[in-house]
Motif scaffolding. Structure first.
Motif, PDB file in Angstrom:
ATOM      1  N   GLU A 104     -18.639-109.782  77.795  1.00 51.64           N
ATOM      2  CA  GLU A 104     -17.465-109.988  77.074  1.00 51.64           C
ATOM      3  C   GLU A 104     -17.399-111.576  76.571  1.00 51.64           C
ATOM      4  OE1 GLU A 104     -13.997-109.341  79.357  1.00 51.64           O
ATOM      5  OE2 GLU A 104     -14.929-107.643  80.207  1.00 51.64           O
ATOM      6  N   TYR A 105     -17.223-111.915  75.405  1.00 43.03           N
ATOM      7  CA  TYR A 105     -17.151-113.117  74.790  1.00 43.03           C
ATOM      8  C   TYR A 105     -16.241-113.920  75.191  1.00 43.03           C
ATOM      9  CZ  TYR A 105     -20.516-110.738  71.404  1.00 43.03           C
ATOM     10  OH  TYR A 105     -21.260-109.898  70.728  1.00 43.03           O
ATOM     11  N   ASN A 106     -16.353-114.419  76.490  1.00 40.93           N
ATOM     12  CA  ASN A 106     -15.567-115.477  77.138  1.00 40.93           C
ATOM     13  C   ASN A 106     -16.164-116.013  78.440  1.00 40.93           C
ATOM     14  OD1 ASN A 106     -14.930-113.861  79.589  1.00 40.93           O
ATOM     15  ND2 ASN A 106     -13.586-112.424  78.280  1.00 40.93           N
ATOM     16  N   VAL A 107     -15.552-117.343  78.711  1.00 38.37           N
ATOM     17  CA  VAL A 107     -16.216-118.033  79.808  1.00 38.37           C
ATOM     18  C   VAL A 107     -16.321-117.416  80.987  1.00 38.37           C
ATOM     19  CG1 VAL A 107     -15.954-120.193  80.903  1.00 38.37           C
ATOM     20  CG2 VAL A 107     -15.722-120.152  78.429  1.00 38.37           C
ATOM     21  N   ALA A 108     -14.994-116.593  81.510  1.00 44.40           N
ATOM     22  CA  ALA A 108     -15.158-116.046  82.584  1.00 44.40           C
ATOM     23  C   ALA A 108     -16.263-114.877  82.802  1.00 44.40           C
ATOM     24  CB  ALA A 108     -13.676-115.401  82.832  1.00 44.40           C
ATOM     25  N   ALA A 109     -16.675-114.214  81.750  1.00 42.81           N
ATOM     26  CA  ALA A 109     -17.614-113.462  82.026  1.00 42.81           C
ATOM     27  C   ALA A 109     -19.072-113.929  81.967  1.00 42.81           C
ATOM     28  CB  ALA A 109     -17.640-112.302  80.523  1.00 42.81           C
ATOM     29  N   LEU A 110     -19.045-115.158  81.213  1.00 42.27           N
ATOM     30  CA  LEU A 110     -20.351-115.958  81.323  1.00 42.27           C
ATOM     31  C   LEU A 110     -20.526-116.371  82.969  1.00 42.27           C
ATOM     32  CD1 LEU A 110     -22.693-117.760  80.257  1.00 42.27           C
ATOM     33  CD2 LEU A 110     -20.653-119.323  79.713  1.00 42.27           C
ATOM     34  N   ALA A 111     -19.298-117.001  83.522  1.00 41.59           N
ATOM     35  CA  ALA A 111     -19.589-117.481  84.898  1.00 41.59           C
ATOM     36  C   ALA A 111     -19.947-116.431  85.779  1.00 41.59           C
ATOM     37  CB  ALA A 111     -18.229-118.007  85.191  1.00 41.59           C
ATOM     38  N   LYS A 112     -19.349-115.262  85.536  1.00 38.81           N
ATOM     39  CA  LYS A 112     -19.795-114.137  86.465  1.00 38.81           C
ATOM     40  C   LYS A 112     -21.293-113.549  86.432  1.00 38.81           C
ATOM     41  CE  LYS A 112     -18.592-109.326  87.620  1.00 38.81           C
ATOM     42  NZ  LYS A 112     -20.035-108.713  87.676  1.00 38.81           N
ATOM     43  N   LYS A 113     -21.653-113.646  85.118  1.00 32.23           N
ATOM     44  CA  LYS A 113     -23.155-113.232  84.959  1.00 32.23           C
ATOM     45  C   LYS A 113     -24.057-114.516  85.572  1.00 32.23           C
ATOM     46  CE  LYS A 113     -25.879-111.089  81.266  1.00 32.23           C
ATOM     47  NZ  LYS A 113     -25.884-109.795  81.890  1.00 32.23           N
ATOM     48  N   MET A 114     -23.900-115.508  85.734  1.00 30.80           N
ATOM     49  CA  MET A 114     -24.498-116.539  86.071  1.00 30.80           C
ATOM     50  C   MET A 114     -24.322-116.668  87.643  1.00 30.80           C
ATOM     51  SD  MET A 114     -23.471-119.771  83.654  1.00 30.80           S
ATOM     52  CE  MET A 114     -24.224-121.059  84.680  1.00 30.80           C
ATOM     53  N   LYS A 115     -23.213-116.121  88.121  1.00 30.63           N
ATOM     54  CA  LYS A 115     -23.226-116.061  89.555  1.00 30.63           C
ATOM     55  C   LYS A 115     -24.124-115.161  90.162  1.00 30.63           C
ATOM     56  CE  LYS A 115     -18.813-117.937  90.876  1.00 30.63           C
ATOM     57  NZ  LYS A 115     -17.328-117.498  91.414  1.00 30.63           N
ATOM     58  N   ASP A 116     -24.049-113.931  89.410  1.00 30.58           N
ATOM     59  CA  ASP A 116     -25.014-112.778  89.739  1.00 30.58           C
ATOM     60  C   ASP A 116     -26.432-113.303  89.806  1.00 30.58           C
ATOM     61  OD1 ASP A 116     -22.571-111.218  89.859  1.00 30.58           O
ATOM     62  OD2 ASP A 116     -23.149-110.405  87.929  1.00 30.58           O
ATOM     63  N   LEU A 117     -26.971-113.981  89.007  1.00 25.72           N
ATOM     64  CA  LEU A 117     -28.207-114.633  88.819  1.00 25.72           C
ATOM     65  C   LEU A 117     -28.495-115.905  89.961  1.00 25.72           C
ATOM     66  CD1 LEU A 117     -28.808-114.464  84.885  1.00 25.72           C
ATOM     67  CD2 LEU A 117     -29.905-113.138  86.841  1.00 25.72           C
ATOM     68  N   ASP A 118     -27.463-116.369  90.597  1.00 27.59           N
ATOM     69  CA  ASP A 118     -27.550-117.531  91.619  1.00 27.59           C
ATOM     70  C   ASP A 118     -28.156-118.894  90.732  1.00 27.59           C
ATOM     71  OD1 ASP A 118     -27.003-118.560  93.973  1.00 27.59           O
ATOM     72  OD2 ASP A 118     -29.231-118.312  94.446  1.00 27.59           O
ATOM     73  N   LEU A 119     -27.727-119.112  89.574  1.00 27.46           N
ATOM     74  CA  LEU A 119     -28.030-120.143  88.924  1.00 27.46           C
ATOM     75  C   LEU A 119     -27.164-121.355  89.627  1.00 27.46           C
ATOM     76  CD1 LEU A 119     -28.458-118.565  85.442  1.00 27.46           C
ATOM     77  CD2 LEU A 119     -30.147-119.069  87.029  1.00 27.46           C
ATOM     78  N   ARG A 120     -27.803-122.562  89.463  1.00 29.15           N
ATOM     79  CA  ARG A 120     -27.103-123.654  90.281  1.00 29.15           C
ATOM     80  C   ARG A 120     -27.101-124.916  89.556  1.00 29.15           C
ATOM     81  NH1 ARG A 120     -25.800-122.313  95.601  1.00 29.15           N
ATOM     82  NH2 ARG A 120     -26.673-120.339  96.166  1.00 29.15           N
ATOM     83  N   ASP A 121     -28.226-125.132  88.887  1.00 29.93           N
ATOM     84  CA  ASP A 121     -28.303-126.577  88.184  1.00 29.93           C
ATOM     85  C   ASP A 121     -28.223-126.260  86.486  1.00 29.93           C
ATOM     86  OD1 ASP A 121     -28.990-128.149  90.326  1.00 29.93           O
ATOM     87  OD2 ASP A 121     -30.883-126.801  90.470  1.00 29.93           O
ATOM     88  N   VAL A 122     -26.708-126.506  86.246  1.00 26.99           N
ATOM     89  CA  VAL A 122     -26.502-125.943  84.744  1.00 26.99           C
ATOM     90  C   VAL A 122     -26.094-127.244  83.967  1.00 26.99           C
ATOM     91  CG1 VAL A 122     -24.608-124.544  83.923  1.00 26.99           C
ATOM     92  CG2 VAL A 122     -25.517-124.100  86.063  1.00 26.99           C
TER      93      VAL A 122
END
Length: 229
Positions: A104-122
């Motif tokens: 989905e083209y929004n910041v919430a969907a982006l944040a969820k995807k990044m959490k799933d990948l365990d990305l930390r230094d952004v």
């Protein structure tokens, strides 16, 4: 056959000539009156803000990509690059960068995807008016650096809003600038490019906003055409 009056649509941002022509050829009378302006920060002013350790870049605006372009050869490209929206992704891909877009083209969907990948230094390349609260959405454990690469300036002015059948907002800052000196009399339909802009419009007192499923200008145009046809 009686000639029906063309719906008069106000875009509160600048439109490219081809987009303006396409809308007008679709049976609309369209005015583009910018309520915001932009200026870009030269790379020398923001490169020093980049942390040493970065595993992710985030872009929520095409303008951030444009600001990055002059400096791309001087930067260490991380393993992950995210873009909110297909047009922003296209701009990044034109720089030969591999990009991921959330479902989905929004910041919430982006944040969820990044959490799933365990990305930390952004690093979030952004304007002075950031879209959404990424830090809050990403939560603890994420080192988020927001790097301001362009600035949005409000350019409010007064219009006779009763002249318009539809008013289109492409950003929360456009809503803010428009609302400083204008009100909608209830007859004009409000259109918003995305959910963040819609939230700003509702906070400003605009009701029954129409927002497309996808935050793209093409989807927004389809929504306008569907409503008036």
């Amino acid at each position: 056959m009686i000639n029906q009056k063309k719906p008069n649509i106000l875009f509160t941002t600048q439109l490219k000539k081809d987009r303006l022509a396409a809308l007008q050829s679709s049976g609309f009378s369209v005015e583009a009156v910018p309520f915001i302006t932009f200026e870009y920060v030269i790379p020398a002013m923001w490169i020093s803000q980049l942390p040493d350790k970065i595993d992710t870049w985030i872009f929520t605006s095409k303008k951030a990509v444009k600001a990055l372009k002059p400096a791309i050869n001087d930067l260490n490209v991380p393993d992950h690059i995210f873009a909110v929206g297909s047009k922003t992704a296209e701009k990044l891909e034109s720089l030969n960068l591999e990009v991921t877009i959330p479902d989905e083209y929004n910041v919430a969907a982006l944040a969820k995807k990044m959490k799933d990948l365990d990305l930390r230094d952004v690093v979030h390349f952004c304007g002075n008016l950031k879209a959404g609260d990424l830090n809050k959405l990403l939560g603890e454990g994420t080192n988020l650096t927001s790097v301001e690469v362009y600035r949005t300036k409000l350019a409010p002015h007064t219009l006779n809003t009763s002249n318009y059948d539809g008013i289109v907002f492409m950003s929360p800052s456009a809503v803010e600038s428009f609302s400083e000196r204008n009100e909608v009399n209830g007859t004009a339909q409000i259109f918003c490019i995305g959910t963040t802009t819609e939230e700003a419009a509702k906070e400003a007192g605009f009701k029954d906003c129409i927002t497309p499923e996808y935050s793209t200008l093409d989807s927004l145009t389809e929504s306008i055409q569907t409503y008036f046809n």
